[in-house]
Design an enzyme around this catalytic site. Structure first.
Site, short mmCIF file in Angstrom:
data_model
loop_
_atom_site.label_atom_id
_atom_site.label_comp_id
_atom_site.label_asym_id
_atom_site.label_seq_id
_atom_site.Cartn_x
_atom_site.Cartn_y
_atom_site.Cartn_z
CD GLU A 1 9.88 9.68 -1.54
OE1 GLU A 1 8.92 10.49 -1.50
OE2 GLU A 1 10.32 9.11 -0.52
CG HIS B 1 3.16 13.31 3.54
ND1 HIS B 1 2.21 13.23 2.53
CD2 HIS B 1 4.24 12.63 3.09
CE1 HIS B 1 2.69 12.51 1.53
NE2 HIS B 1 3.92 12.13 1.84
CD GLN C 1 6.24 11.23 8.11
OE1 GLN C 1 5.16 11.32 7.53
NE2 GLN C 1 7.32 10.78 7.52
CB SER D 1 6.95 14.42 7.14
OG SER D 1 6.07 14.06 6.09
CB VAL E 1 10.20 7.34 5.78
CG1 VAL E 1 9.09 7.86 6.69
CG2 VAL E 1 9.70 6.17 4.94
CB ALA E 2 10.30 13.14 6.12
CG ASP F 1 3.24 10.01 -1.11
OD1 ASP F 1 3.93 11.00 -1.43
OD2 ASP F 1 3.43 9.35 -0.07
CG HIS G 1 6.62 13.48 -2.12
ND1 HIS G 1 6.40 13.06 -0.82
CD2 HIS G 1 6.66 14.84 -2.05
CE1 HIS G 1 6.32 14.10 0.00
NE2 HIS G 1 6.48 15.19 -0.73
#
Length: 275
Positions: free
Chosen positions: A246, A191, A154, A189, A183-184, A198, A249
């Site tokens: 987004e 993710h 990340q 994040s 973007v985190a 995504d 996402h």
């Protein structure tokens, strides 16, 4: 032979006995009716009390359920890593965002690869694969472009995106601000939870608003909740999520929460924190 007077007296006694018996029977009947009325009244009172108690128990049950839900949501916001690692039935609603960072040491206990170099928390793999399979059955073509990312990965994504803004002439501060809109920041994040993916249309591979106009995204936005997913960063909600729209996402939150969030047209923040 019995004299007339004796017969009359005997008949009189019979009549008197019959009257006494009739009176006694009437008394018994009246007593029975009165007792029956008392019993019926008592039964009605007990029925009313039982109904009242049932209603009170139902109210208490609802209040307990609400308290339990509030406790679960508080846990989801305050200790995301702990919740994700636990056996709690609410692990899927763990909140991770800029205001509620995930412990940088967190790694899903088990990852399942769903596509080459694309892995997710094993607990969501079956629902994700079913969603992609059902979409394919509808003649749609999509793929998972990004799934689980470690803290280090990340950071690489964030730094690369920030560098792109810097090369466009943005100052470091402005480049940082622009980067975190899409973007985190590492440590915040989704993710990193293994619960976010995504998903991109094979017909249009750009990560911009037009992605949301593809048939694939339209289908996902309509049906993802059935599989426990939500569109995590919907349009007109960036003031809440702090992330721009987004349309690619998707975040797994479990089928029950996904249904409620979708029906109420809210975000995960609003669902947990009531924002």
């Amino acid at each position: 032979m019995m004299k007339q007077d004796d017969r009359d007296r005997q008949v009189g006694r019979y009549k008197m006995l019959l009257c006494v018996a009739a009176g006694a029977a009437a008394g018994v009947l009246i007593t029975f009716i009165a007792a029956r009325g008392v019993v019926t009244e008592h039964e009605e009172r007990l029925t009313a009390q039982n109904t009242e108690l049932s209603q009170e128990n139902e109210t208490l049950s609802q209040e307990n359920e609400e308290l339990r839900t509030q406790k679960n949501k508080l846990e989801a916001a305050e200790d995301s890593a702990g919740l994700l690692s636990s056996d709690s039935e609410n692990w899927a609603i763990a909140l991770v965002n800029e205001g509620h960072p995930l412990d940088t040491s967190y790694v899903p206990a088990e990852l399942t690869e769903i596509e080459t170099e694309r892995s997710v928390d094993a607990r969501i793999a079956e629902d994700l694969e079913q969603m992609l399979s059902d979409a394919a059955d509808e003649g749609l073509s999509m793929y998972v472009a990004s799934a689980y990312r470690s803290y280090e990965r990340q950071r690489e994504v964030f730094n690369t995106t920030m560098q792109d803004w810097l090369t466009q002439g943005y100052s470091p501060i402005d480049a940082y601000d622009e980067t975190r809109k899409s973007v985190a920041v590492p440590g915040t994040s989704e993710h990193a939870t293994g619960l976010a993916v995504d998903i991109i249309s094979s017909q249009y591979k750009e990560l911009d608003d037009k992605q949301g106009d593809t048939a694939e995204q339209k289908w996902l936005m309509e049906h993802c909740w059935e599989y426990g997913f939500i569109l995590r960063y919907p349009p007109d909600k960036s003031d809440v999520t702090k992330i721009v729209y987004e349309p690619w996402h998707y975040r797994y939150v479990g089928k029950e929460a996904a249904k409620e969030i979708t029906e109420q047209e809210i975000t995960l923040e609003e669902y947990i924190l009531g924002q």
